[in-house]
Enzyme design. Structure first.
Site, PDB file in Angstrom:
ATOM      1  N   SER A 110       1.013  -1.873   0.117  1.00  0.00           N
ATOM      2  CA  SER A 110      -0.020  -0.304  -0.222  1.00  0.00           C
ATOM      3  C   SER A 110       0.906   1.371  -0.442  1.00  0.00           C
ATOM      4  CB  SER A 110      -0.763   0.178   0.969  1.00  0.00           C
ATOM      5  OG  SER A 110      -1.061   0.817   2.043  1.00  0.00           O
ATOM      6  N   SER A 111       0.493   1.949  -0.183  1.00  0.00           N
ATOM      7  CA  SER A 111       1.100   3.769  -0.442  1.00  0.00           C
ATOM      8  C   SER A 111       1.464   3.877   0.913  1.00  0.00           C
ATOM      9  CB  SER A 111       0.557   4.548  -1.475  1.00  0.00           C
ATOM     10  OG  SER A 111      -1.033   4.522  -0.578  1.00  0.00           O
ATOM     11  N   CYS A 112       0.898   3.490   1.750  1.00  0.00           N
ATOM     12  CA  CYS A 112       1.498   3.904   3.159  1.00  0.00           C
ATOM     13  C   CYS A 112       2.778   3.590   3.990  1.00  0.00           C
ATOM     14  CB  CYS A 112       0.282   3.620   4.679  1.00  0.00           C
ATOM     15  SG  CYS A 112       0.636   1.828   4.635  1.00  0.00           S
ATOM     16  N   TYR A 139       1.248  -0.646  10.476  1.00  0.00           N
ATOM     17  CA  TYR A 139       0.764  -1.620   9.159  1.00  0.00           C
ATOM     18  C   TYR A 139       2.191  -1.073   7.760  1.00  0.00           C
ATOM     19  CZ  TYR A 139      -2.068  -2.049   5.376  1.00  0.00           C
ATOM     20  OH  TYR A 139      -3.101  -2.758   4.562  1.00  0.00           O
ATOM     21  N   LYS A 143       4.145  -4.156   6.224  1.00  0.00           N
ATOM     22  CA  LYS A 143       4.337  -4.092   4.401  1.00  0.00           C
ATOM     23  C   LYS A 143       5.722  -4.343   3.478  1.00  0.00           C
ATOM     24  CE  LYS A 143      -0.338  -4.543   3.761  1.00  0.00           C
ATOM     25  NZ  LYS A 143      -0.108  -5.929   2.941  1.00  0.00           N
ATOM     26  N   HIS A 186     -12.785   3.895   4.719  1.00  0.00           N
ATOM     27  CA  HIS A 186     -11.638   5.050   3.991  1.00  0.00           C
ATOM     28  C   HIS A 186     -12.618   6.326   2.961  1.00  0.00           C
ATOM     29  CE1 HIS A 186      -9.795   1.537   3.599  1.00  0.00           C
ATOM     30  NE2 HIS A 186      -8.613   2.332   3.973  1.00  0.00           N
TER      31      HIS A 186
HETATM   32  N1  LIG Z   1      -8.383  -0.828   0.037  1.00  0.00           N
HETATM   33  C1  LIG Z   1      -7.217  -0.179  -0.057  1.00  0.00           C
HETATM   34  O1  LIG Z   1      -7.943   1.176  -0.817  1.00  0.00           O
HETATM   35  C2  LIG Z   1      -6.098  -0.880  -0.466  1.00  0.00           C
HETATM   36  C3  LIG Z   1      -5.280   0.295  -1.054  1.00  0.00           C
HETATM   37  C4  LIG Z   1      -3.790  -0.251  -1.299  1.00  0.00           C
HETATM   38  C5  LIG Z   1      -4.068  -1.229  -0.270  1.00  0.00           C
HETATM   39  N2  LIG Z   1      -4.462  -2.060  -0.352  1.00  0.00           N
HETATM   40  C6  LIG Z   1      -3.748  -3.548  -0.399  1.00  0.00           C
HETATM   41  O2  LIG Z   1      -4.978  -4.588  -0.824  1.00  0.00           O
HETATM   42  C7  LIG Z   1      -4.942  -5.787   0.318  1.00  0.00           C
HETATM   43  C8  LIG Z   1      -6.155  -6.272   0.440  1.00  0.00           C
HETATM   44  O3  LIG Z   1      -7.215  -5.139   1.045  1.00  0.00           O
HETATM   45  P1  LIG Z   1      -8.186  -5.158   0.831  1.00  0.00           P
HETATM   46  O4  LIG Z   1      -9.319  -3.302   0.957  1.00  0.00           O
HETATM   47  O5  LIG Z   1      -9.046  -6.169  -0.581  1.00  0.00           O
HETATM   48  O6  LIG Z   1      -8.788  -5.623   2.050  1.00  0.00           O
HETATM   49  P2  LIG Z   1     -10.108  -6.043   3.433  1.00  0.00           P
HETATM   50  O7  LIG Z   1     -11.720  -6.044   2.385  1.00  0.00           O
HETATM   51  O8  LIG Z   1     -10.349  -5.768   3.976  1.00  0.00           O
HETATM   52  O9  LIG Z   1      -9.575  -8.241   2.542  1.00  0.00           O
HETATM   53  C9  LIG Z   1      -8.577  -9.240   2.785  1.00  0.00           C
HETATM   54  C10 LIG Z   1      -9.677 -10.218   3.001  1.00  0.00           C
HETATM   55  O10 LIG Z   1      -8.203 -10.520   3.987  1.00  0.00           O
HETATM   56  C11 LIG Z   1      -8.471 -12.090   4.635  1.00  0.00           C
HETATM   57  N3  LIG Z   1      -7.992 -12.009   5.674  1.00  0.00           N
HETATM   58  C12 LIG Z   1      -7.835 -10.660   6.811  1.00  0.00           C
HETATM   59  N4  LIG Z   1      -7.091 -11.626   7.869  1.00  0.00           N
HETATM   60  C13 LIG Z   1      -6.704 -13.168   7.564  1.00  0.00           C
HETATM   61  C14 LIG Z   1      -6.562 -14.272   7.799  1.00  0.00           C
HETATM   62  N5  LIG Z   1      -5.557 -14.317   9.553  1.00  0.00           N
HETATM   63  N6  LIG Z   1      -6.283 -15.056   7.328  1.00  0.00           N
HETATM   64  C15 LIG Z   1      -7.107 -15.008   6.722  1.00  0.00           C
HETATM   65  N7  LIG Z   1      -7.837 -14.345   6.150  1.00  0.00           N
HETATM   66  C16 LIG Z   1      -7.295 -13.136   6.881  1.00  0.00           C
HETATM   67  C17 LIG Z   1      -9.916 -10.943   4.913  1.00  0.00           C
HETATM   68  O11 LIG Z   1     -11.322 -12.437   5.392  1.00  0.00           O
HETATM   69  P3  LIG Z   1     -11.731 -11.560   6.643  1.00  0.00           P
HETATM   70  O12 LIG Z   1     -12.509 -10.295   6.101  1.00  0.00           O
HETATM   71  O13 LIG Z   1     -12.912 -12.832   6.820  1.00  0.00           O
HETATM   72  O14 LIG Z   1     -11.235 -11.594   8.056  1.00  0.00           O
HETATM   73  C18 LIG Z   1     -10.368 -10.571   3.824  1.00  0.00           C
HETATM   74  O15 LIG Z   1     -10.996 -11.737   2.701  1.00  0.00           O
HETATM   75  C19 LIG Z   1      -4.357  -5.340   1.628  1.00  0.00           C
HETATM   76  O16 LIG Z   1      -2.767  -5.326   1.494  1.00  0.00           O
HETATM   77  C20 LIG Z   1      -3.856  -4.049   1.124  1.00  0.00           C
HETATM   78  O17 LIG Z   1      -3.280  -3.128   1.806  1.00  0.00           O
HETATM   79  C21 LIG Z   1      -5.267  -1.971  -0.118  1.00  0.00           C
END
Ligand SMILES: NC(=O)c1ccc[n+]([C@@H]2O[C@H](COP(=O)([O-])OP(=O)(O)OC[C@H]3O[C@@H](n4cnc5c(N)ncnc54)[C@H](OP(=O)(O)O)[C@@H]3O)[C@@H](O)[C@H]2O)c1
Length: 322
Positions: A110-112, A139, A143, A186
């Site tokens: 992530s950009s953080c 966090y 990363k 967000h």
């Molecule tokens: N959203 C953004 O704006 C954004 C921006 C930049 C980068 N990212 C990156 O993209 C990635 C995913 O983000 P997202 O926005 O898709 O998040 P999200 O919607 O919260 O999805 C995260 C997923 O990981 C699963 N998870 C978490 N802990 C777990 C564990 N212990 N065992 C198995 N599964 C687990 C969650 O399942 P449960 O929900 O069932 O726990 C969920 O399916 C992250 O690395 C984040 O840094 C996101």
């Protein structure tokens, strides 16, 4: 371009916003051997469960989109969980992938990861040049460790084991599957909910914290998924020409940013809210600008396609159905 549609691909976090977009993208391309597990079926912080899963499934490729993710409040309140869960998830998945012969893995960061005061737009080489934003430092440290873990495995085992583990750093994402929780979401899903509720209640105004002047970049999640699959499948020689062994991550941004005022106006229009937007300047603004330099990704041949108005429409439809 990777043409073997039968290869086994594991998407960790396939029910999250990012993982589900990668799943849609791969399915649309015709990949037909995709392995998934819910959090309830496989806790990725649990080393023995992850080891057993990899031994059983032996995937060819891994997209690591599982993470403990949250906004400022959650990051500030649960810093221990943010650093522990994320380090455990990525350590377990990357190490077990290696032990079980996975040649290709893509780590989602992530950009953080970039310093709080990095010059804008933030290019890949800004990594580790200054102090991080304190609210999400745990966090971000996890990363950064994920990027460095991929690089270290490539450096130690790339030649002997033929592994090629890459990392991408997306900007702020929005789109279907987003979290619309009233307190823990967000900016785009939070604005969608607030404008929608104001429309239903016929509220005369929506108040937004701050001046509306800070600039932020937003990328539609399907564009992020397309770019992630593009980076994963990129020819190794081309990838190596554009990266360094210890500077290997690739930014995924939209290419330009908008002010919060412009964003609020666009959300109001998509939702069909007729009232006023007022900015509460007694509330803090945060950093004036956060914008990723995506020129490396663009030079490699990938560029975002979905503009803000189009992406907001699709996201609002998703919100209405959720
Ligand atoms: N959203 C953004 O704006 C954004 C921006 C930049 C980068 N990212 C990156 O993209 C990635 C995913 O983000 P997202 O926005 O898709 O998040 P999200 O919607 O919260 O999805 C995260 C997923 O990981 C699963 N998870 C978490 N802990 C777990 C564990 N212990 N065992 C198995 N599964 C687990 C969650 O399942 P449960 O929900 O069932 O726990 C969920 O399916 C992250 O690395 C984040 O840094 C996101």
């Amino acid at each position: 371009m990777n043409k073997d549609l039968n290869q086994k691909i594991y998407i960790a976090g396939h029910r999250g916003m990012v993982g589900s977009a990668i799943l849609r993208n791969l399915k649309a391309k015709g990949f037909n051997n995709i392995v998934t597990r819910t959090h309830a079926e496989l806790d990725l912080t649990n080393q023995s469960q992850v080891a057993a899963f990899f031994e059983q499934e032996k995937p060819n490729q891994v997209y690591l989109a599982a993470a403990k993710v949250g906004g400022i409040y959650a990051n500030n309140t649960y810093p221990a969980e943010f650093i522990y869960d994320n380090l455990m998830i990525q350590n377990n998945v990357i190490h077990q992938a290696f032990l079980n012969g996975v040649k290709k893995l893509l780590f989602l960061g992530s950009s953080c990861i970039y310093p709080k005061l990095a010059s804008q737009p933030m290019s890949e080489d800004a990594l580790l040049t200054g102090k991080l934003e304190p609210t999400n430092e745990p966090y971000a440290i996890a990363k950064i460790a994920g990027i460095k873990m991929c690089e270290s495995y490539n450096r130690q085992y790339g030649a002997t084991h033929g592994i090629d583990y890459r990392s991408v750093m997306p900007t702020n994402l929005y789109g279907p599957g987003d979290n619309y929780h009233p307190e823990n979401s967000h900016v785009i899903p939070a604005l969608i909910r607030r404008f929608h509720e104001a429309k239903i209640a016929n509220a005369p105004e929506v108040v937004i914290w701050g001046s509306g002047m800070p600039r932020r970049e937003f990328l539609y999640v399907d564009d992020m998924a397309a770019a992630s699959v593009f980076v994963m499948d990129l020819d190794k020689k081309i990838y190596e020409q554009h990266t360094e062994p210890m500077q290997s991550h690739v930014n995924i941004g939209f290419g330009c940013d908008v002010t919060i005022a412009e964003l609020a106006k666009a959300v109001g229009e998509v939702v069909g809210y007729q009232g006023k937007i007022r900015f509460d300047i007694s509330k803090p603004d945060g950093s004036p600008r956060k914008w990723l330099d995506s020129s490396k990704l663009n030079r490699l041949g990938s560029r975002a396609k979905i503009g803000l108005a189009e992406g907001l429409k699709a996201t609002y439809n998703d919100f209405c159905q959720s």
